[in-house]
Design an enzyme around this catalytic site. Structure first.
Site, mmCIF file in Angstrom:
data_model
loop_
_atom_site.group_PDB
_atom_site.id
_atom_site.type_symbol
_atom_site.label_atom_id
_atom_site.label_comp_id
_atom_site.label_asym_id
_atom_site.label_seq_id
_atom_site.Cartn_x
_atom_site.Cartn_y
_atom_site.Cartn_z
ATOM 1 N N ASP A 30 41.181 39.889 32.467
ATOM 2 C CA ASP A 30 40.587 39.261 33.645
ATOM 3 C C ASP A 30 39.575 38.212 33.202
ATOM 4 O O ASP A 30 38.794 38.427 32.270
ATOM 5 C CB ASP A 30 39.913 40.320 34.522
ATOM 6 C CG ASP A 30 39.622 39.815 35.926
ATOM 7 O OD1 ASP A 30 40.273 40.292 36.877
ATOM 8 O OD2 ASP A 30 38.741 38.942 36.075
ATOM 9 N N ASN A 87 44.125 46.010 44.889
ATOM 10 C CA ASN A 87 43.525 45.605 46.152
ATOM 11 C C ASN A 87 44.603 45.019 47.054
ATOM 12 O O ASN A 87 45.476 44.283 46.581
ATOM 13 C CB ASN A 87 42.430 44.563 45.899
ATOM 14 C CG ASN A 87 41.290 45.123 45.072
ATOM 15 O OD1 ASN A 87 40.928 46.285 45.220
ATOM 16 N ND2 ASN A 87 40.726 44.322 44.185
ATOM 17 N N GLY A 93 39.917 43.568 49.587
ATOM 18 C CA GLY A 93 39.230 42.692 48.641
ATOM 19 C C GLY A 93 40.170 41.889 47.761
ATOM 20 O O GLY A 93 39.765 41.383 46.714
ATOM 21 N N GLN A 94 41.432 41.755 48.178
ATOM 22 C CA GLN A 94 42.397 40.997 47.367
ATOM 23 C C GLN A 94 42.114 39.504 47.492
ATOM 24 O O GLN A 94 41.974 38.978 48.594
ATOM 25 C CB GLN A 94 43.823 41.299 47.861
ATOM 26 C CG GLN A 94 44.899 40.652 46.994
ATOM 27 C CD GLN A 94 46.308 41.015 47.454
ATOM 28 O OE1 GLN A 94 46.501 41.600 48.522
ATOM 29 N NE2 GLN A 94 47.293 40.655 46.647
ATOM 30 N N HIS A 100 49.047 42.859 41.702
ATOM 31 C CA HIS A 100 48.508 43.118 40.365
ATOM 32 C C HIS A 100 47.699 44.404 40.397
ATOM 33 O O HIS A 100 47.129 44.789 41.417
ATOM 34 C CB HIS A 100 47.640 41.954 39.863
ATOM 35 C CG HIS A 100 46.543 41.555 40.792
ATOM 36 N ND1 HIS A 100 46.771 40.806 41.924
ATOM 37 C CD2 HIS A 100 45.205 41.803 40.779
ATOM 38 C CE1 HIS A 100 45.628 40.607 42.558
ATOM 39 N NE2 HIS A 100 44.658 41.215 41.885
ATOM 40 N N LEU A 101 47.688 45.021 39.246
ATOM 41 C CA LEU A 101 46.942 46.258 39.042
ATOM 42 C C LEU A 101 45.764 45.919 38.145
ATOM 43 O O LEU A 101 45.933 45.258 37.118
ATOM 44 C CB LEU A 101 47.890 47.228 38.333
ATOM 45 C CG LEU A 101 47.744 48.725 38.408
ATOM 46 C CD1 LEU A 101 47.636 49.217 39.834
ATOM 47 C CD2 LEU A 101 48.966 49.359 37.716
ATOM 48 N N HIS A 102 44.561 46.349 38.553
ATOM 49 C CA HIS A 102 43.391 46.224 37.678
ATOM 50 C C HIS A 102 43.307 47.484 36.826
ATOM 51 O O HIS A 102 43.339 48.602 37.363
ATOM 52 C CB HIS A 102 42.094 46.145 38.487
ATOM 53 C CG HIS A 102 41.942 44.930 39.339
ATOM 54 N ND1 HIS A 102 41.115 43.875 38.996
ATOM 55 C CD2 HIS A 102 42.490 44.595 40.533
ATOM 56 C CE1 HIS A 102 41.149 42.958 39.946
ATOM 57 N NE2 HIS A 102 41.974 43.369 40.893
HETATM 58 P P1 DGP Z 1 41.885 40.646 43.359
HETATM 59 O O1 DGP Z 1 40.542 40.302 43.887
HETATM 60 O O2 DGP Z 1 42.190 42.126 43.414
HETATM 61 O O3 DGP Z 1 42.957 39.803 43.984
HETATM 62 O O4 DGP Z 1 41.825 40.306 41.804
HETATM 63 C C1 DGP Z 1 42.002 39.026 41.293
HETATM 64 C C2 DGP Z 1 41.436 39.032 39.909
HETATM 65 O O5 DGP Z 1 41.955 37.915 39.227
HETATM 66 C C3 DGP Z 1 39.914 38.915 39.837
HETATM 67 O O6 DGP Z 1 39.386 40.067 39.172
HETATM 68 C C4 DGP Z 1 39.660 37.671 39.029
HETATM 69 C C5 DGP Z 1 40.975 37.418 38.353
HETATM 70 N N1 DGP Z 1 41.303 36.018 38.158
HETATM 71 C C6 DGP Z 1 41.243 35.034 39.092
HETATM 72 N N2 DGP Z 1 41.650 33.874 38.559
HETATM 73 C C7 DGP Z 1 41.995 34.141 37.279
HETATM 74 C C8 DGP Z 1 42.478 33.334 36.203
HETATM 75 O O7 DGP Z 1 42.714 32.128 36.326
HETATM 76 N N3 DGP Z 1 42.692 33.946 35.014
HETATM 77 C C9 DGP Z 1 42.451 35.281 34.825
HETATM 78 N N4 DGP Z 1 42.700 35.779 33.611
HETATM 79 N N5 DGP Z 1 41.994 36.071 35.816
HETATM 80 C C10 DGP Z 1 41.761 35.502 37.015
#
Ligand code: DGP
Length: 114
Positions: A30, A87, A93-94, A100-102
């Site tokens: 992330d 999310n 909070g998406q 995607h899975l965190h």
């Molecule tokens: P969500 O809020 O659950 O949709 O998570 C999206 C996640 O994606 C957030 O934790 C930040 C991450 N993220 C957003 N843009 C980018 C990116 O350009 N590169 C990476 N590696 N992560 C990103």
């Protein structure tokens, strides 16, 4: 899908720290980590969220979980524990509309989440 950030990342049109890619699922770090390990696991296939999954995608969902397990082993957090979160939508909070899975670990998680 055109205009989807994570579709562009899996297609390598945008840079990311890719740590696993089995041709079906990609794992990236992330960009804004919330824990020492913060990995995002996403399918190549564009699926908006977990709310869009169908029974035909059961194997894909299981694949995401198994890749998460592999990353947890590789990052040395499989014994200490970790959290898996997906999310969904506004209240979930998406912020990126591609399933995607965190995977979060390396510190003690709190409950309930904010
Ligand atoms: P969500 O809020 O659950 O949709 O998570 C999206 C996640 O994606 C957030 O934790 C930040 C991450 N993220 C957003 N843009 C980018 C990116 O350009 N590169 C990476 N590696 N992560 C990103």
């Amino acid at each position: 899908m055109n205009g989807c950030l994570f579709c562009d990342i899996v297609a390598r049109k945008l840079p990311a720290e890719v740590i696993k890619d089995d041709g079906v699922v990609v794992a990236i770090r992330d960009v804004n980590p919330q824990a020492p390990t913060h990995v995002l696991l996403m399918p190549y296939e564009h699926i908006t969220s977990a709310a869009e999954l169908t029974p035909a995608q059961d194997a894909l969902w299981a694949r995401l979980l198994h890749i998460a397990q592999e990353v947890a082993i590789d990052d040395g957090i499989v014994t200490s524990g970790y959290r898996l979160v997906t999310n969904v939508g506004r209240d979930g909070g998406q912020t990126v509309a591609h399933l995607h899975l965190h995977l979060l670990g390396g510190r003690r998680m709190r409950w309930p989440p904010g």
